[in-house]
Design a protein around this motif. Structure first.
Motif, PDB file in Angstrom:
ATOM      1  N   PRO A 130       0.812  -1.214   0.000  1.00 38.33           N
ATOM      2  CA  PRO A 130       0.000   0.000   0.000  1.00 38.33           C
ATOM      3  C   PRO A 130       0.849   1.269   0.000  1.00 38.33           C
ATOM      4  O   PRO A 130       1.871   1.346   0.667  1.00 38.33           O
ATOM      5  CB  PRO A 130      -0.807  -0.091   1.287  1.00 38.33           C
ATOM      6  N   THR A 131       0.421   2.251  -0.772  1.00 35.02           N
ATOM      7  CA  THR A 131       1.124   3.529  -0.866  1.00 35.02           C
ATOM      8  C   THR A 131       0.735   4.425   0.302  1.00 35.02           C
ATOM      9  O   THR A 131      -0.446   4.538   0.619  1.00 35.02           O
ATOM     10  CB  THR A 131       0.735   4.241  -2.180  1.00 35.02           C
ATOM     11  N   PRO A 132       1.713   5.066   0.950  1.00 34.08           N
ATOM     12  CA  PRO A 132       1.353   5.995   2.020  1.00 34.08           C
ATOM     13  C   PRO A 132       0.677   7.241   1.460  1.00 34.08           C
ATOM     14  O   PRO A 132       0.994   7.697   0.369  1.00 34.08           O
ATOM     15  CB  PRO A 132       2.690   6.325   2.677  1.00 34.08           C
ATOM     16  N   GLY A 133      -0.266   7.754   2.225  1.00 41.54           N
ATOM     17  CA  GLY A 133      -0.972   8.972   1.839  1.00 41.54           C
ATOM     18  C   GLY A 133      -1.532   9.663   3.068  1.00 41.54           C
ATOM     19  O   GLY A 133      -1.378   9.186   4.187  1.00 41.54           O
ATOM     20  N   VAL A 134      -2.186  10.794   2.848  1.00 45.03           N
ATOM     21  CA  VAL A 134      -2.750  11.566   3.947  1.00 45.03           C
ATOM     22  C   VAL A 134      -4.218  11.850   3.646  1.00 45.03           C
ATOM     23  O   VAL A 134      -4.575  12.191   2.523  1.00 45.03           O
ATOM     24  CB  VAL A 134      -1.989  12.899   4.133  1.00 45.03           C
ATOM     25  N   ALA A 135      -5.067  11.691   4.643  1.00 48.09           N
ATOM     26  CA  ALA A 135      -6.485  12.041   4.545  1.00 48.09           C
ATOM     27  C   ALA A 135      -6.886  12.723   5.839  1.00 48.09           C
ATOM     28  O   ALA A 135      -6.702  12.163   6.921  1.00 48.09           O
ATOM     29  CB  ALA A 135      -7.340  10.809   4.305  1.00 48.09           C
ATOM     30  N   ARG A 136      -7.358  13.951   5.700  1.00 47.66           N
ATOM     31  CA  ARG A 136      -7.817  14.717   6.872  1.00 47.66           C
ATOM     32  C   ARG A 136      -6.753  14.809   7.960  1.00 47.66           C
ATOM     33  O   ARG A 136      -7.031  14.681   9.142  1.00 47.66           O
ATOM     34  CB  ARG A 136      -9.093  14.109   7.428  1.00 47.66           C
ATOM     35  N   GLY A 137      -5.509  14.970   7.540  1.00 55.83           N
ATOM     36  CA  GLY A 137      -4.410  15.149   8.478  1.00 55.83           C
ATOM     37  C   GLY A 137      -3.856  13.872   9.075  1.00 55.83           C
ATOM     38  O   GLY A 137      -2.951  13.912   9.903  1.00 55.83           O
ATOM     39  N   ALA A 138      -4.362  12.717   8.669  1.00 53.59           N
ATOM     40  CA  ALA A 138      -3.901  11.441   9.211  1.00 53.59           C
ATOM     41  C   ALA A 138      -3.130  10.656   8.157  1.00 53.59           C
ATOM     42  O   ALA A 138      -3.538  10.601   6.996  1.00 53.59           O
ATOM     43  CB  ALA A 138      -5.081  10.613   9.697  1.00 53.59           C
ATOM     44  N   LEU A 139      -2.020  10.048   8.554  1.00 55.10           N
ATOM     45  CA  LEU A 139      -1.253   9.187   7.667  1.00 55.10           C
ATOM     46  C   LEU A 139      -2.014   7.884   7.492  1.00 55.10           C
ATOM     47  O   LEU A 139      -2.469   7.283   8.458  1.00 55.10           O
ATOM     48  CB  LEU A 139       0.127   8.907   8.263  1.00 55.10           C
ATOM     49  N   MET A 140      -2.175   7.458   6.245  1.00 54.57           N
ATOM     50  CA  MET A 140      -2.871   6.212   5.948  1.00 54.57           C
ATOM     51  C   MET A 140      -2.046   5.418   4.941  1.00 54.57           C
ATOM     52  O   MET A 140      -1.418   5.997   4.060  1.00 54.57           O
ATOM     53  CB  MET A 140      -4.253   6.488   5.355  1.00 54.57           C
ATOM     54  N   TRP A 141      -2.068   4.105   5.087  1.00 52.74           N
ATOM     55  CA  TRP A 141      -1.362   3.230   4.155  1.00 52.74           C
ATOM     56  C   TRP A 141      -2.386   2.642   3.200  1.00 52.74           C
ATOM     57  O   TRP A 141      -3.206   1.823   3.568  1.00 52.74           O
ATOM     58  CB  TRP A 141      -0.613   2.131   4.898  1.00 52.74           C
ATOM     59  N   GLY A 142      -2.358   3.088   1.972  1.00 50.67           N
ATOM     60  CA  GLY A 142      -3.274   2.607   0.954  1.00 50.67           C
ATOM     61  C   GLY A 142      -4.521   3.470   0.881  1.00 50.67           C
ATOM     62  O   GLY A 142      -4.911   4.122   1.846  1.00 50.67           O
ATOM     63  N   GLU A 143      -5.119   3.485  -0.282  1.00 51.73           N
ATOM     64  CA  GLU A 143      -6.321   4.273  -0.508  1.00 51.73           C
ATOM     65  C   GLU A 143      -7.482   3.687   0.299  1.00 51.73           C
ATOM     66  O   GLU A 143      -7.751   2.492   0.224  1.00 51.73           O
ATOM     67  CB  GLU A 143      -6.657   4.262  -1.998  1.00 51.73           C
ATOM     68  N   PRO A 144      -8.167   4.506   1.096  1.00 47.67           N
ATOM     69  CA  PRO A 144      -9.258   3.994   1.919  1.00 47.67           C
ATOM     70  C   PRO A 144     -10.469   3.571   1.086  1.00 47.67           C
ATOM     71  O   PRO A 144     -10.691   4.091  -0.004  1.00 47.67           O
ATOM     72  CB  PRO A 144      -9.607   5.167   2.837  1.00 47.67           C
ATOM     73  N   SER A 145     -11.262   2.646   1.626  1.00 44.73           N
ATOM     74  CA  SER A 145     -12.459   2.195   0.918  1.00 44.73           C
ATOM     75  C   SER A 145     -13.679   3.051   1.259  1.00 44.73           C
ATOM     76  O   SER A 145     -14.631   3.088   0.491  1.00 44.73           O
ATOM     77  CB  SER A 145     -12.745   0.725   1.254  1.00 44.73           C
ATOM     78  N   ASP A 146     -13.647   3.754   2.377  1.00 45.32           N
ATOM     79  CA  ASP A 146     -14.765   4.623   2.775  1.00 45.32           C
ATOM     80  C   ASP A 146     -14.837   5.797   1.805  1.00 45.32           C
ATOM     81  O   ASP A 146     -13.888   6.560   1.666  1.00 45.32           O
ATOM     82  CB  ASP A 146     -14.540   5.122   4.194  1.00 45.32           C
TER      83      ASP A 146
END
Length: 80
Positions: free
Chosen positions: A53-69
């Motif tokens: 999974p590629t690291p990314g940011v959503a709403r200021g949070a680090l996430m690994w991989g594109e979220p499904s929500d």
């Protein structure tokens, strides 16, 4: 959206990091906590070379991989 439980745990004797899933599947993932942290640091430093999974940011949070929500997916921005 699918509810799933998964995570990592460390074997206190060997130091091996194991990946677990809700259906009791346990798989060795990294030889040590140091190996895991080094791989995560490398992925953050050079996201284009990340394996998995590629690291990314959503709403200021680090996430690994594109979220499904869908609500979070629209806010997710890859670091690469």
């Amino acid at each position: 959206m699918t509810d799933t439980s998964y995570g990592l745990c460390v074997d206190g004797e060997s130091g091996t990091l194991w990946e677990w899933e809700e259906n009791a599947v346990v798989t060795p993932r990294f030889d040590s906590l140091s190996d895991y942290l080094e791989e995560m640091a490398d992925a953050l430093e050079t996201p284009g070379l990340a394996v998995g999974p590629t690291p990314g940011v959503a709403r200021g949070a680090l996430m690994w991989g594109e979220p499904s929500d869908p609500d979070v997916k629209d806010a997710w921005v890859p670091l690469a």
